[in-house]
Write a protein that holds these residues in place. Structure first.
Motif, PDB file in Angstrom:
ATOM      1  N   ARG A  98      -9.203  21.344  13.589  1.00 15.30           N
ATOM      2  CA  ARG A  98      -7.893  21.574  12.571  1.00 15.30           C
ATOM      3  C   ARG A  98      -6.534  20.859  13.270  1.00 15.30           C
ATOM      4  N   GLN A  99      -6.224  20.487  14.458  1.00 12.37           N
ATOM      5  CA  GLN A  99      -5.200  19.876  14.890  1.00 12.37           C
ATOM      6  C   GLN A  99      -5.355  18.328  14.471  1.00 12.37           C
ATOM      7  N   LYS A 100      -6.442  17.900  14.348  1.00  7.26           N
ATOM      8  CA  LYS A 100      -6.580  16.654  13.956  1.00  7.26           C
ATOM      9  C   LYS A 100      -6.455  16.249  12.648  1.00  7.26           C
ATOM     10  N   ARG A 101      -7.129  17.335  11.942  1.00  4.18           N
ATOM     11  CA  ARG A 101      -6.516  17.264  10.282  1.00  4.18           C
ATOM     12  C   ARG A 101      -5.249  17.410   9.938  1.00  4.18           C
ATOM     13  N   GLN A 102      -4.560  18.141  10.694  1.00  4.57           N
ATOM     14  CA  GLN A 102      -3.147  18.397  10.532  1.00  4.57           C
ATOM     15  C   GLN A 102      -2.252  17.163  10.957  1.00  4.57           C
ATOM     16  N   ARG A 103      -2.634  16.530  11.774  1.00  4.68           N
ATOM     17  CA  ARG A 103      -2.134  15.261  12.426  1.00  4.68           C
ATOM     18  C   ARG A 103      -2.478  14.237  11.191  1.00  4.68           C
ATOM     19  N   SER A 104      -3.698  14.083  10.807  1.00  7.50           N
ATOM     20  CA  SER A 104      -3.794  13.112   9.768  1.00  7.50           C
ATOM     21  C   SER A 104      -3.038  13.114   8.483  1.00  7.50           C
ATOM     22  N   ARG A 105      -3.021  14.808   8.219  1.00  8.68           N
ATOM     23  CA  ARG A 105      -1.993  15.019   6.781  1.00  8.68           C
ATOM     24  C   ARG A 105      -0.619  14.682   7.052  1.00  8.68           C
ATOM     25  N   GLN A 106       0.022  14.868   8.412  1.00 11.07           N
ATOM     26  CA  GLN A 106       1.311  14.580   8.548  1.00 11.07           C
ATOM     27  C   GLN A 106       1.458  12.911   8.726  1.00 11.07           C
ATOM     28  N   ASN A 107       0.312  12.159   9.112  1.00 13.10           N
ATOM     29  CA  ASN A 107       0.788  10.671   9.121  1.00 13.10           C
ATOM     30  C   ASN A 107       0.702  10.180   7.690  1.00 13.10           C
ATOM     31  N   ALA A 108      -0.142  10.693   6.916  1.00 19.23           N
ATOM     32  CA  ALA A 108      -0.415  10.245   5.626  1.00 19.23           C
ATOM     33  C   ALA A 108       1.108  10.688   4.901  1.00 19.23           C
ATOM     34  N   ALA A 109       1.783  11.731   5.320  1.00 19.96           N
ATOM     35  CA  ALA A 109       3.045  11.970   4.424  1.00 19.96           C
ATOM     36  C   ALA A 109       4.114  11.220   4.924  1.00 19.96           C
ATOM     37  N   GLU A 110       3.717  10.562   6.295  1.00 18.08           N
ATOM     38  CA  GLU A 110       4.860   9.580   6.571  1.00 18.08           C
ATOM     39  C   GLU A 110       4.717   8.060   6.217  1.00 18.08           C
ATOM     40  N   LYS A 111       3.501   8.084   5.776  1.00 20.61           N
ATOM     41  CA  LYS A 111       3.283   6.544   5.080  1.00 20.61           C
ATOM     42  C   LYS A 111       4.650   6.284   4.163  1.00 20.61           C
ATOM     43  N   PRO A 112       4.759   4.901   4.260  1.00 22.09           N
ATOM     44  CA  PRO A 112       5.989   4.342   3.481  1.00 22.09           C
ATOM     45  C   PRO A 112       5.518   4.566   1.965  1.00 22.09           C
ATOM     46  N   LYS A 113       6.325   4.519   1.343  1.00 22.77           N
ATOM     47  CA  LYS A 113       6.546   4.736  -0.212  1.00 22.77           C
ATOM     48  C   LYS A 113       7.082   3.336  -0.722  1.00 22.77           C
ATOM     49  N   CYS A 114       6.327   2.435  -1.662  1.00 28.70           N
ATOM     50  CA  CYS A 114       6.664   1.039  -1.875  1.00 28.70           C
ATOM     51  C   CYS A 114       6.663   1.412  -3.708  1.00 28.70           C
ATOM     52  N   LYS A 115       7.364   0.474  -4.172  1.00 25.99           N
ATOM     53  CA  LYS A 115       7.393   0.510  -5.622  1.00 25.99           C
ATOM     54  C   LYS A 115       6.341  -0.701  -6.056  1.00 25.99           C
ATOM     55  N   CYS A 116       5.690  -0.389  -7.253  1.00 30.67           N
ATOM     56  CA  CYS A 116       4.688  -1.345  -7.906  1.00 30.67           C
ATOM     57  C   CYS A 116       5.393  -2.355  -8.467  1.00 30.67           C
ATOM     58  N   LEU A 117       4.797  -3.584  -8.354  1.00 28.36           N
ATOM     59  CA  LEU A 117       5.549  -4.877  -9.075  1.00 28.36           C
ATOM     60  C   LEU A 117       5.547  -4.794 -10.300  1.00 28.36           C
ATOM     61  N   TRP A 118       4.404  -4.361 -10.897  1.00 33.40           N
ATOM     62  CA  TRP A 118       4.067  -4.171 -12.377  1.00 33.40           C
ATOM     63  C   TRP A 118       4.850  -3.091 -12.916  1.00 33.40           C
ATOM     64  N   CYS A 119       4.626  -1.664 -12.508  1.00 37.56           N
ATOM     65  CA  CYS A 119       5.149  -0.699 -13.397  1.00 37.56           C
ATOM     66  C   CYS A 119       6.696   0.073 -12.752  1.00 37.56           C
ATOM     67  N   GLY A 120       6.697  -0.276 -11.473  1.00 41.19           N
ATOM     68  CA  GLY A 120       8.062   0.067 -10.763  1.00 41.19           C
ATOM     69  C   GLY A 120       7.765   1.386 -10.348  1.00 41.19           C
ATOM     70  N   GLY A 121       6.766   1.938 -10.455  1.00 46.31           N
ATOM     71  CA  GLY A 121       6.299   3.477  -9.852  1.00 46.31           C
ATOM     72  C   GLY A 121       6.229   3.383  -8.371  1.00 46.31           C
ATOM     73  N   ASP A 122       6.399   4.609  -8.011  1.00 46.54           N
ATOM     74  CA  ASP A 122       6.198   4.734  -6.424  1.00 46.54           C
ATOM     75  C   ASP A 122       4.810   5.055  -5.906  1.00 46.54           C
ATOM     76  N   SER A 148      -5.438  -1.441  -8.752  1.00 47.17           N
ATOM     77  CA  SER A 148      -5.793  -2.891  -8.987  1.00 47.17           C
ATOM     78  C   SER A 148      -5.759  -3.504 -10.379  1.00 47.17           C
ATOM     79  N   ASP A 149      -5.707  -2.248 -11.561  1.00 47.78           N
ATOM     80  CA  ASP A 149      -5.496  -2.869 -12.856  1.00 47.78           C
ATOM     81  C   ASP A 149      -3.748  -3.301 -12.877  1.00 47.78           C
ATOM     82  N   HIS A 150      -2.964  -2.783 -12.326  1.00 50.75           N
ATOM     83  CA  HIS A 150      -1.637  -3.455 -12.325  1.00 50.75           C
ATOM     84  C   HIS A 150      -1.611  -4.610 -11.740  1.00 50.75           C
ATOM     85  N   GLN A 151      -2.201  -4.854 -10.536  1.00 47.89           N
ATOM     86  CA  GLN A 151      -2.197  -6.027 -10.033  1.00 47.89           C
ATOM     87  C   GLN A 151      -3.026  -7.351 -10.694  1.00 47.89           C
ATOM     88  N   GLN A 152      -3.882  -6.983 -11.486  1.00 45.19           N
ATOM     89  CA  GLN A 152      -4.363  -7.964 -12.325  1.00 45.19           C
ATOM     90  C   GLN A 152      -3.366  -8.136 -13.479  1.00 45.19           C
TER      91      GLN A 152
END
Length: 163
Positions: free
Chosen positions: A64-88, A101-105
């Protein structure tokens, strides 16, 4: 007569050496360090080779603690802007620049289509030393950039319209 060389070990009788022979010395009587539970820290008695917790309750709490830690790490991942649509989007890899991959293509196909005209303008400027070549090159890039921005705005509208 017994000769000793670096390739032979002198043979002795068991009464002369009380210890085990050097061949078996590392495999017999090996004492392993006691393993402790990852959750509560209790010393485990005869744990299995892949056992990490002392009981089912400790294992459940640890998972349970491991799952909670992985969720917390996922929330802390950096948000980026897509070079094609500009979305986060949440970046999975360090070099990821697109939300899908569609936007990259689509981005790569756009620049691939602009490649020949940009290459001609660059060749005229650098190799041909054509007068006004740099100006033509800059105009080509500006036109391509404006077209890219139009396509990106269109992609952003279609992406937001779907959600």
């Amino acid at each position: 007569m017994m000769t000793t060389s670096m390739y032979t070990v002198p043979k002795t009788s068991p009464s002369e050496t009380p210890e085990a022979s050097p061949v078996h010395q590392g495999t017999q009587g090996r004492e392993t360090a006691p393993r402790c539970c990852r959750w509560c820290g209790a010393v485990m008695v005869k744990p299995r080779r892949n056992q990490t917790c002392c009981s089912a309750e400790c294992r459940d709490a640890y998972e349970r603690q491991k799952r909670q830690r992985s969720r917390q790490n996922a929330a802390e991942k950096p948000k980026c802007k897509c070079l094609w649509c500009g979305g986060d989007f949440a970046q999975v890899r360090k070099a990821q620049e697109f939300c899908s991959s569609d936007h990259q293509q689509a981005f790569n196909n756009f620049w691939k289509g602009k490649g020949p005209t940009l290459a001609k303008a660059m060749h005229a400027w650098r190799v041909g030393k054509e007068p006004g070549g740099l100006t033509k090159l800059c105009r080509e890039f500006s036109a391509a950039r404006e077209e890219l921005q139009d396509k990106q705005a269109k992609a952003k509208r279609t992406t937001t319209g779907r959600k």
